[in-house]
Design an enzyme around this catalytic site. Structure first.
Site, PDB file in Angstrom:
ATOM      1  N   TYR A  33       6.405  -2.891  32.839  1.00 57.45           N
ATOM      2  CA  TYR A  33       6.024  -2.028  33.974  1.00 57.45           C
ATOM      3  C   TYR A  33       4.531  -1.672  33.894  1.00 57.45           C
ATOM      4  O   TYR A  33       3.792  -1.803  34.882  1.00 57.45           O
ATOM      5  CB  TYR A  33       6.895  -0.768  33.950  1.00 57.45           C
ATOM      6  CG  TYR A  33       6.701   0.161  35.126  1.00 57.45           C
ATOM      7  CD1 TYR A  33       7.198  -0.164  36.382  1.00 57.45           C
ATOM      8  CD2 TYR A  33       6.030   1.372  34.978  1.00 57.45           C
ATOM      9  CE1 TYR A  33       7.036   0.697  37.464  1.00 57.45           C
ATOM     10  CE2 TYR A  33       5.866   2.241  36.049  1.00 57.45           C
ATOM     11  CZ  TYR A  33       6.378   1.896  37.288  1.00 57.45           C
ATOM     12  OH  TYR A  33       6.217   2.752  38.356  1.00 57.45           O
ATOM     13  N   SER A  92       0.628   3.492  39.876  1.00 58.92           N
ATOM     14  CA  SER A  92       1.278   4.533  39.063  1.00 58.92           C
ATOM     15  C   SER A  92       0.224   5.075  38.115  1.00 58.92           C
ATOM     16  O   SER A  92      -0.769   4.398  37.841  1.00 58.92           O
ATOM     17  CB  SER A  92       2.413   3.914  38.242  1.00 58.92           C
ATOM     18  OG  SER A  92       2.834   4.811  37.226  1.00 58.92           O
TER      19      SER A  92
HETATM   20  P1  NAI Z   1      12.676   3.533  44.776  1.00 57.55           P
HETATM   21  O1  NAI Z   1      13.542   2.853  43.779  1.00 57.55           O
HETATM   22  O2  NAI Z   1      13.289   4.457  45.761  1.00 57.55           O
HETATM   23  O3  NAI Z   1      11.818   2.466  45.588  1.00 57.55           O
HETATM   24  C1  NAI Z   1      11.584   1.139  45.196  1.00 57.55           C
HETATM   25  C2  NAI Z   1      11.854   0.257  46.388  1.00 57.55           C
HETATM   26  O4  NAI Z   1      11.471  -1.081  46.085  1.00 57.55           O
HETATM   27  C3  NAI Z   1      13.336   0.235  46.761  1.00 57.55           C
HETATM   28  O5  NAI Z   1      13.458   0.517  48.135  1.00 57.55           O
HETATM   29  C4  NAI Z   1      13.764  -1.177  46.430  1.00 57.55           C
HETATM   30  O6  NAI Z   1      14.780  -1.682  47.271  1.00 57.55           O
HETATM   31  C5  NAI Z   1      12.462  -1.934  46.653  1.00 57.55           C
HETATM   32  N1  NAI Z   1      12.443  -3.242  45.987  1.00 57.55           N
HETATM   33  C6  NAI Z   1      12.816  -3.547  44.728  1.00 57.55           C
HETATM   34  N2  NAI Z   1      12.676  -4.867  44.511  1.00 57.55           N
HETATM   35  C7  NAI Z   1      12.189  -5.402  45.669  1.00 57.55           C
HETATM   36  C8  NAI Z   1      11.836  -6.714  46.079  1.00 57.55           C
HETATM   37  N3  NAI Z   1      11.931  -7.759  45.230  1.00 57.55           N
HETATM   38  N4  NAI Z   1      11.411  -6.894  47.351  1.00 57.55           N
HETATM   39  C9  NAI Z   1      11.302  -5.860  48.214  1.00 57.55           C
HETATM   40  N5  NAI Z   1      11.619  -4.595  47.882  1.00 57.55           N
HETATM   41  C10 NAI Z   1      12.045  -4.370  46.619  1.00 57.55           C
HETATM   42  O7  NAI Z   1      11.588   4.322  43.911  1.00 57.55           O
HETATM   43  P2  NAI Z   1      10.155   4.895  44.326  1.00 57.55           P
HETATM   44  O8  NAI Z   1       9.811   5.916  43.335  1.00 57.55           O
HETATM   45  O9  NAI Z   1      10.111   5.248  45.745  1.00 57.55           O
HETATM   46  O10 NAI Z   1       9.206   3.641  44.028  1.00 57.55           O
HETATM   47  C11 NAI Z   1       8.255   3.148  44.944  1.00 57.55           C
HETATM   48  C12 NAI Z   1       7.007   2.713  44.199  1.00 57.55           C
HETATM   49  O11 NAI Z   1       6.403   3.849  43.605  1.00 57.55           O
HETATM   50  C13 NAI Z   1       7.273   1.707  43.056  1.00 57.55           C
HETATM   51  O12 NAI Z   1       6.259   0.719  43.070  1.00 57.55           O
HETATM   52  C14 NAI Z   1       7.127   2.577  41.810  1.00 57.55           C
HETATM   53  O13 NAI Z   1       6.724   1.832  40.696  1.00 57.55           O
HETATM   54  C15 NAI Z   1       6.061   3.547  42.271  1.00 57.55           C
HETATM   55  N6  NAI Z   1       5.971   4.784  41.514  1.00 57.55           N
HETATM   56  C16 NAI Z   1       7.010   5.683  41.496  1.00 57.55           C
HETATM   57  C17 NAI Z   1       6.895   6.851  40.786  1.00 57.55           C
HETATM   58  C18 NAI Z   1       7.973   7.865  40.681  1.00 57.55           C
HETATM   59  O14 NAI Z   1       7.892   8.738  39.806  1.00 57.55           O
HETATM   60  N7  NAI Z   1       8.998   7.836  41.531  1.00 57.55           N
HETATM   61  C19 NAI Z   1       5.644   7.184  40.082  1.00 57.55           C
HETATM   62  C20 NAI Z   1       4.647   6.151  40.146  1.00 57.55           C
HETATM   63  C21 NAI Z   1       4.805   5.012  40.851  1.00 57.55           C
HETATM   64  C1  BGC Z   2       7.573   5.800  37.043  1.00 56.09           C
HETATM   65  C2  BGC Z   2       8.397   7.037  36.921  1.00 56.09           C
HETATM   66  C3  BGC Z   2       7.751   8.040  35.962  1.00 56.09           C
HETATM   67  C4  BGC Z   2       6.316   8.268  36.356  1.00 56.09           C
HETATM   68  C5  BGC Z   2       5.581   9.159  35.367  1.00 56.09           C
HETATM   69  C6  BGC Z   2       6.160   6.163  37.384  1.00 56.09           C
HETATM   70  O1  BGC Z   2       5.381   5.019  37.458  1.00 56.09           O
HETATM   71  O2  BGC Z   2       8.111   4.982  38.076  1.00 56.09           O
HETATM   72  O3  BGC Z   2       9.698   6.686  36.454  1.00 56.09           O
HETATM   73  O4  BGC Z   2       8.448   9.278  36.026  1.00 56.09           O
HETATM   74  O5  BGC Z   2       5.630   7.040  36.427  1.00 56.09           O
HETATM   75  O6  BGC Z   2       5.761   8.743  34.029  1.00 56.09           O
END
Ligand code: NAI
Ligand code: BGC
Length: 256
Positions: free
Chosen positions: A157, A144
């Site tokens: 986080y 991130s």
């Molecule tokens: P999301 O909530 O759709 O995806 C997260 C996934 O991780 C979900 O499918 C969830 O079931 C899974 N998960 C949670 N706990 C788990 C565990 N113990 N074992 C296996 N799977 C598990 O949200 P998103 O945005 O797709 O997040 C994916 C990655 O991207 C995360 O690491 C998040 O921190 C990162 N990220 C997201 C950003 C955003 O703005 N959406 C920005 C920067 C990083």
């Molecule tokens: C977080 C988001 C957030 C983004 C920018 C990501 O790591 O999961 O919730 O919008 O960073 O701040």
């Protein structure tokens, strides 16, 4: 196709960036194991597996909590035996919640660290054993912009994502002699379920957009495209670094 014949695991692949990445890797020719966390997440992963099969690809869905050592061992060995090896791991699973530092229960801290950092470590360790033996492989951690931007209310986080930066850099050095690359992809604000609350409040979303020089949040597909590229042979000389995919958010546009 960028990833013809590659054998991949994507963690947390039932939604958001993980699901978009699994679909993109498959579209680029990879066989993909979509890891999902719970019964609630199973339909998302199964639906993607179907979509990939319909397009002529090969994918499987496997349940595992990435924070549990026995789950991760099972995940990696089952995926590798299904595909006949493993040469790409995308450590994507991650969680967040907003809690003031002085009010953060230890259990909340530990849950985020266990999923986001320990989970990535366990998957990396198990995958690296196979990659070192094969003398090739790529590990991509979805970190991130908060691997370097502090974020009040998200100490757990940010600590997990900052930890992923040095885990990646150290692993990159340690595994390079074995032909294994390790990189982070650092998204900015992306429209996925993790940002559900933000997306439901247009005023807050607008405030975030003002922090982004390109003036909009990103899509999961845009992050998936970066992951596919950095995992491919096109990026064979890229290791130990972070590819930021944030529309310019980390340029601090409000700083004058
Ligand atoms: P999301 O909530 O759709 O995806 C997260 C996934 O991780 C979900 O499918 C969830 O079931 C899974 N998960 C949670 N706990 C788990 C565990 N113990 N074992 C296996 N799977 C598990 O949200 P998103 O945005 O797709 O997040 C994916 C990655 O991207 C995360 O690491 C998040 O921190 C990162 N990220 C997201 C950003 C955003 O703005 N959406 C920005 C920067 C990083
Ligand atoms: C977080 C988001 C957030 C983004 C920018 C990501 O790591 O999961 O919730 O919008 O960073 O701040």
């Amino acid at each position: 196709m960028l990833l013809e014949g590659r054998k991949a695991i994507v963690t947390g692949a039932s939604s958001g960036i993980g699901k978009a990445t699994a679909l993109r890797l498959a579209a680029e020719g990879a066989q993909v194991c979509l890891n999902y966390y719970s019964d609630n997440d199973k339909p998302g992963a199964k639906q993607a597996v179907k979509e990939i099969a319909k397009a002529g690809g090969h994918a499987i869905a496997l349940q595992a909590d990435v924070g549990r050592e026995d789950d991760v061992t099972r995940l990696v060995s089952r995926a590798a035996s299904e595909f006949g090896g493993l040469d790409l791991l995308v450590n994507n699973a991650g969680i967040e919640n907003q809690v003031a530092l002085i009010e953060m229960p230890l259990a909340t801290w530990e849950r985020v660290l266990r999923t986001n950092l320990t989970g990535a470590f366990l998957c990396l360790r198990e995958a690296a054993k196979l990659m070192i033996a094969a003398k090739s492989g790529v590990v991509v951690n979805v970190s991130s912009v908060h691997e370097f931007i502090p974020w009040p209310g998200y100490a757990h986080y940010c600590s997990s994502k900052g930890g992923l930066k040095l885990l990646m850099e150290t692993a990159a050095r340690e595994l390079a002699p074995s032909g294994v690359r390790v990189v982070n992809v650092a998204p900015g604000a992306i429209m996925t379920p993790i940002n559900e609350r933000l997306l439901e409040h247009p005023k807050e979303e607008h405030t975030v957009e003002e922090e982004i020089p390109l003036g909009r949040m990103g899509s999961a597909e845009e992050v998936a495209g970066a992951i596919a590229w950095v995992a491919s042979a096109e990026a064979d000389y890229v290791t130990g670094t972070t590819l930021v995919v944030d529309g310019g958010m980390s340029l601090y546009p409000k700083f004058v």
